[in-house]
Design an enzyme around this catalytic site. Structure first.
Site, PDB file in Angstrom:
ATOM      1  N   LYS A   1      48.315  33.444  27.612  1.00 39.73           N
ATOM      2  CA  LYS A   1      46.909  33.535  28.055  1.00 39.73           C
ATOM      3  C   LYS A   1      46.843  33.937  29.531  1.00 39.73           C
ATOM      4  O   LYS A   1      46.128  34.856  29.904  1.00 39.73           O
ATOM      5  CB  LYS A   1      46.218  32.190  27.871  1.00 39.73           C
ATOM      6  CG  LYS A   1      44.889  32.078  28.618  1.00 39.73           C
ATOM      7  CD  LYS A   1      44.221  30.744  28.456  1.00 39.73           C
ATOM      8  CE  LYS A   1      44.698  29.710  29.407  1.00 39.73           C
ATOM      9  NZ  LYS A   1      44.019  29.647  30.711  1.00 39.73           N
ATOM     10  N   ASN A   2      47.629  33.248  30.363  1.00 37.69           N
ATOM     11  CA  ASN A   2      47.497  33.463  31.815  1.00 37.69           C
ATOM     12  C   ASN A   2      48.142  34.749  32.291  1.00 37.69           C
ATOM     13  O   ASN A   2      47.925  35.153  33.430  1.00 37.69           O
ATOM     14  CB  ASN A   2      48.041  32.251  32.572  1.00 37.69           C
ATOM     15  CG  ASN A   2      47.117  31.051  32.380  1.00 37.69           C
ATOM     16  OD1 ASN A   2      45.998  31.202  31.865  1.00 37.69           O
ATOM     17  ND2 ASN A   2      47.575  29.881  32.749  1.00 37.69           N
TER      18      ASN A   2
ATOM     19  N   CYS B   1      35.409  23.369  38.045  1.00 35.45           N
ATOM     20  CA  CYS B   1      35.531  23.126  36.609  1.00 35.45           C
ATOM     21  C   CYS B   1      35.997  21.685  36.451  1.00 35.45           C
ATOM     22  O   CYS B   1      36.113  20.945  37.425  1.00 35.45           O
ATOM     23  CB  CYS B   1      36.503  24.105  35.964  1.00 35.45           C
ATOM     24  SG  CYS B   1      38.212  23.716  36.336  1.00 35.45           S
TER      25      CYS B   1
ATOM     26  N   ARG C   1      38.316  24.237  42.562  1.00 39.48           N
ATOM     27  CA  ARG C   1      38.762  25.611  42.286  1.00 39.48           C
ATOM     28  C   ARG C   1      38.149  26.645  43.242  1.00 39.48           C
ATOM     29  O   ARG C   1      37.517  27.599  42.824  1.00 39.48           O
ATOM     30  CB  ARG C   1      38.461  25.985  40.845  1.00 39.48           C
ATOM     31  CG  ARG C   1      38.866  24.999  39.784  1.00 39.48           C
ATOM     32  CD  ARG C   1      40.357  24.819  39.626  1.00 39.48           C
ATOM     33  NE  ARG C   1      41.073  25.967  39.168  1.00 39.48           N
ATOM     34  CZ  ARG C   1      41.222  26.303  37.887  1.00 39.48           C
ATOM     35  NH1 ARG C   1      40.639  25.585  36.966  1.00 39.48           N
ATOM     36  NH2 ARG C   1      41.909  27.375  37.538  1.00 39.48           N
TER      37      ARG C   1
ATOM     38  N   ARG D   1      40.558  28.092  23.782  1.00 32.12           N
ATOM     39  CA  ARG D   1      40.722  28.980  24.934  1.00 32.12           C
ATOM     40  C   ARG D   1      42.192  29.288  25.179  1.00 32.12           C
ATOM     41  O   ARG D   1      42.517  30.272  25.826  1.00 32.12           O
ATOM     42  CB  ARG D   1      40.149  28.317  26.194  1.00 32.12           C
ATOM     43  CG  ARG D   1      38.710  27.907  26.047  1.00 32.12           C
ATOM     44  CD  ARG D   1      38.129  27.458  27.360  1.00 32.12           C
ATOM     45  NE  ARG D   1      38.286  28.520  28.365  1.00 32.12           N
ATOM     46  CZ  ARG D   1      37.704  28.448  29.557  1.00 32.12           C
ATOM     47  NH1 ARG D   1      36.985  27.406  29.885  1.00 32.12           N
ATOM     48  NH2 ARG D   1      37.860  29.411  30.422  1.00 32.12           N
TER      49      ARG D   1
HETATM   50  C1  EPZ Z   1      46.051  29.619  37.522  1.00 32.66           C
HETATM   51  O1  EPZ Z   1      44.814  29.143  38.026  1.00 32.66           O
HETATM   52  C2  EPZ Z   1      46.057  29.309  36.032  1.00 32.66           C
HETATM   53  N1  EPZ Z   1      44.946  30.023  35.374  1.00 32.66           N
HETATM   54  C3  EPZ Z   1      45.897  27.809  35.802  1.00 32.66           C
HETATM   55  O2  EPZ Z   1      46.003  27.569  34.399  1.00 32.66           O
HETATM   56  C4  EPZ Z   1      47.055  27.099  36.504  1.00 32.66           C
HETATM   57  O3  EPZ Z   1      46.884  25.698  36.370  1.00 32.66           O
HETATM   58  C5  EPZ Z   1      47.072  27.472  37.993  1.00 32.66           C
HETATM   59  O4  EPZ Z   1      47.150  28.917  38.135  1.00 32.66           O
HETATM   60  C6  EPZ Z   1      48.263  26.857  38.724  1.00 32.66           C
HETATM   61  O5  EPZ Z   1      49.454  27.273  38.136  1.00 32.66           O
HETATM   62  C7  EPZ Z   1      45.080  31.345  35.090  1.00 32.66           C
HETATM   63  O6  EPZ Z   1      46.114  31.947  35.361  1.00 32.66           O
HETATM   64  C8  EPZ Z   1      43.933  32.001  34.423  1.00 32.66           C
HETATM   65  P1  EPZ Z   1      45.728  28.561  41.856  1.00 32.66           P
HETATM   66  P2  EPZ Z   1      44.372  29.520  39.542  1.00 32.66           P
HETATM   67  O7  EPZ Z   1      44.929  29.540  42.595  1.00 32.66           O
HETATM   68  O8  EPZ Z   1      44.864  30.851  39.882  1.00 32.66           O
HETATM   69  C9  EPZ Z   1      43.808  26.000  45.345  1.00 32.66           C
HETATM   70  C10 EPZ Z   1      45.397  26.665  32.313  1.00 32.66           C
HETATM   71  O9  EPZ Z   1      45.317  25.511  31.888  1.00 32.66           O
HETATM   72  N2  EPZ Z   1      43.139  27.253  45.731  1.00 32.66           N
HETATM   73  O10 EPZ Z   1      47.226  28.733  41.783  1.00 32.66           O
HETATM   74  O11 EPZ Z   1      42.927  29.237  39.661  1.00 32.66           O
HETATM   75  C11 EPZ Z   1      43.315  25.457  44.016  1.00 32.66           C
HETATM   76  O12 EPZ Z   1      42.166  24.662  44.200  1.00 32.66           O
HETATM   77  C12 EPZ Z   1      44.880  27.004  33.700  1.00 32.66           C
HETATM   78  O13 EPZ Z   1      45.901  27.633  31.689  1.00 32.66           O
HETATM   79  C13 EPZ Z   1      42.433  27.300  46.928  1.00 32.66           C
HETATM   80  O14 EPZ Z   1      42.360  26.318  47.661  1.00 32.66           O
HETATM   81  O15 EPZ Z   1      45.184  28.428  40.364  1.00 32.66           O
HETATM   82  C14 EPZ Z   1      44.498  24.650  43.540  1.00 32.66           C
HETATM   83  O16 EPZ Z   1      44.470  23.373  44.165  1.00 32.66           O
HETATM   84  C15 EPZ Z   1      44.288  25.782  34.397  1.00 32.66           C
HETATM   85  N3  EPZ Z   1      41.819  28.453  47.281  1.00 32.66           N
HETATM   86  C16 EPZ Z   1      45.703  25.422  44.082  1.00 32.66           C
HETATM   87  O17 EPZ Z   1      45.196  26.288  45.108  1.00 32.66           O
HETATM   88  C17 EPZ Z   1      41.884  29.586  46.498  1.00 32.66           C
HETATM   89  O18 EPZ Z   1      41.316  30.628  46.889  1.00 32.66           O
HETATM   90  C18 EPZ Z   1      46.384  26.300  43.032  1.00 32.66           C
HETATM   91  O19 EPZ Z   1      45.384  27.095  42.408  1.00 32.66           O
HETATM   92  C19 EPZ Z   1      42.600  29.529  45.288  1.00 32.66           C
HETATM   93  C20 EPZ Z   1      43.229  28.350  44.919  1.00 32.66           C
END
Ligand code: EPZ
Length: 427
Positions: free
Chosen positions: A22-23, A123, A128, A405
C-alpha cells in the site's frame, strides 16, 4: 458498516500470497503526473486507498485504465497517463479521507508549476503535520501560501531549482514529496536525513525507470540531478512488508505456520529479528518465507523507529502477539503520539496492557476471550483481528473499513489457511 466475525483458537497453516505494498503504491501513483507518457504499474493491491488515489488523479486529468485481472488473482495492472494536467487542486473532501493525497503536491509543482492542496489535518494516530513537505518545496524555490486550510505552492519562473534539503527528523512522506519534486528541478538536489524505508527505494527505482537521475538509494542521503522531462515506464510495486509482518504475527499468535509467498526478507530485517526473539522459526522457501511458532511466545522489549529499525506500522500487531507471551514485554512508540488505541480493545479481550507515556507494558496472559471490539485505525484493526484469531470464542470487529484500506481480501487469505473468519453486514 461491515463487521468481521472470527471464532478463534485454530492454528493457521498454509500459504498466504503477499500483495503489492500500500505505502509503495500510494507514492508510485502520483509519479504519473511527472510525465505526459503512460506509466504502467503492476502488482497494485486492490485497496480502498489505491482506488481513492486513482479518483484524485482522475480529477487532476490523469486517464487510468485497469487491465482486467481475474477475480481470484491478486494485484492489478494500472496504466496512468497525464497527457495534460487538467487541474492542480486536491480538494479537502478527498484529502481529508486519504492523507496520502498530499503526495500530489511535489509532482504537480514540478510538472505544472503550481499546486493547491488541502492540508490533510490529523488522524486517529496523531497530528500528522506536513511542515517538512512544505520546507522541502521551499528549498527548491517554491513559494508557499497557506490560507483557508489549503497550501498553494508555486514554482519560481523557469521552474523548481535544485537545492539542499536537510530534514531535522526522518519523514517518509516528506522524503517522497521532495524526491518527486527534485527529479524535474533544474540542477542538483541533495536530500539529507532522507527516510530509508523500502518504499522510498521503490519510488526511486520507479523514477529512475522513468529517466530520473538519483544516487544514494537505501542511504539517508539522496542526490538528484534534475532532468528536463521524464518518460513513461512499467514498474512492479514491491510486496507489502507490513502485510507480510502482520500475517507472520498471525502464525505466532495461533501457534501455526504460514508461508508468506512473495515476501522479501531484505525489506523486513527488524520484523524478522523481532519474531525470532519472540521464538519464531523463520525459513526461506522457494517462493517466500515461512514463519512457524515453536512452543510459546517469548516476551520482548522493542521501540519503533525509522527503517531499518522496528517499524511503527508493526507495533499494534506485535502487541497483540505479545499479549500471550510467557512474561512481560515493553513496547515504546517513538514515531506517533497516539498509536495505542488498540490497547483498551485488547484489554477488553482479556489482555493485560498498561500504557505509560510513550510506552506500553504488556503482561502476557494465558488466553484471550472473544468480544465485540471497535477498529479505530488501520493497524489497530489488524491487531484486533490477530487477537480474535487466538481468542477463545467469537470476536466481532466493527468499522472494518479501516482494514480495507491496507489489507487486500483479508478474510479470503485467512480462510485459506484455516481461520474461521467471515465478513457480515451491519449488525
Ligand atoms: C508514512 O506516513 C506511512 N504512510 C505510515 O503508514 C507510516 O506509519 C509512516 O510513514 C512512518 O513509517 C504512507 O506511506 C502512506 P512520516 P507519513 O512523515 O509519511 C512527523 C500505515 O499504517 N512529521 O514518516 O505521514 C509525523 O508527525 C501508515 O500504513 C512532521 O513532524 O509519516 C511523525 O511523527 C500509518 N512533519 C513522524 O514525522 C512532517 O511534515 C514520521 O511521519 C511530516 C511528518
Amino acid at each position: 458498516m461491515d463487521r468481521i466475525i472470527i471464532t478463534g483458537g485454530k492454528p493457521l497453516k498454509g500459504r498466504i500470497p503477499i500483495s503489492g505494498a500500500k505505502n509503495a503504491a500510494l507514492t508510485l501513483l502520483p509519479c504519473a503526473l511527472l510525465t505526459d507518457e503512460p506509466l504502467t504499474l503492476r502488482n497494485l493491491p486492490r485497496l480502498a486507498d489505491v482506488d481513492g488515489f486513482g479518483h484524485l488523479l482522475n480529477q487532476l486529468g490523469v486517464s487510468i485504465t485497469v487491465e482486467g485481472s481475474k477475480p481470484d488473482e491478486f494485484g492489478r495492472v494500472m496504466t496512468l497517463r497525464a497527457s495534460n494536467i487538467a487541474s492542480t487542486v486536491a480538494p479537502y473532501d478527498i484529502v481529508r479521507k486519504m492523507r496520502a493525497s498530499i503526495l500530489v503536491l511535489g509532482p504537480l509543482v514540478a510538472r505544472a508549476g503550481e499546486a493547491t492542496v488541502s492540508l490533510p489535518g490529523g488522524c486517529a494516530i496523531g497530528m500528522r503535520p506536513v511542515d517538512l513537505h512544505l520546507k522541502a518545496l521551499e528549498a527548491l524555490g517554491a513559494e508557499l501560501e497557506i490560507a483557508a486550510g489549503y497550501v498553494k505552492a508555486k514554482a519560481p519562473p523557469g521552474g523548481l531549482r535544485g537545492g539542499e534539503i536537510r530534514f531535522p527528523i526522518v519523514s517518509v512522506g516528506a522524503t517522497e514529496n521532495a524526491l518527486m519534486a527534485a527529479v524535474l528541478a533544474k540542477g542538483t538536489t541533495v536530500i539529507e536525513n532522507a527516510a530509508r524505508e523500502p518504499e522510498i527505494t521503490d519510488l526511486a527505482k520507479c523514477l529512475i525507470a522513468m529517466g530520473a537521475k538519483i544516487d544514494g538509494l537505501r542511504t539517508d542521503t539522496l542526490t538528484i540531478e534534475g532532468v528536463d522531462e521524464l518518460h513513461g515506464a512499467t514498474y512492479a510495486v514491491m510486496p507489502d512488508r507490513i502485510e507480510a509482518g502482520s500475517y507472520a504475527c498471525a502464525a505466532m499468535i495461533t501457534g501455526g505456520s504460514l508461508e508468506l509467498v512473495g515476501a522479501r526478507k531484505e525489506t523486513m530485517p527488524s520484523i524478522f529479528s523481532g519474531l525470532q526473539d519472540a521464538g519464531a522459526i523463520i525459513e526461506d522457501t522457494a517462493s517466500g518465507i515461512r514463519v512457524s511458532a515453536d512452543g510459546g511466545i517469548k516476551p520482548l522489549s522493542l521501540a519503533t523507529a525509522p527503517f531499518p529499525a522496528f517499524p511503527t506500522d508493526m507495533q499494534a500487531q506485535f502487541m497483540a502477539m505479545l499479549s500471550l507471551a510467557n512474561g512481560t514485554s515493553l513496547l515504546t512508540e517513538t514515531i506517533f503520539e497516539n498509536r495505542y488505541m488498540h490497547v483498551p480493545e485488547l484489554n477488553r479481550m482479556g489482555a493485560d496492557i498498561e500504557v505509560r507515556g510513550r510506552s506500553a507494558v504488556v503482561r502476557g496472559v494465558e488466553k484471550l476471550h472473544g468480544a465485540p471490539v471497535m477498529a479505530t485505525d488501520l493497524r489497530a484493526s489488524m491487531s484486533l483481528v490477530l487477537a480474535g484469531l487466538a481468542a477463545e470464542g467469537q470476536t466481532e470487529v466493527n468499522r472494518v473499513y479501516h482494514l480495507d484500506r491496507g489489507y487486500e481480501r483479508l478474510e479470503e487469505k485467512l480462510q485459506a489457511v484455516g481461520a474461521d473468519i467471515e465478513r457480515a453486514g451491519a449488525g
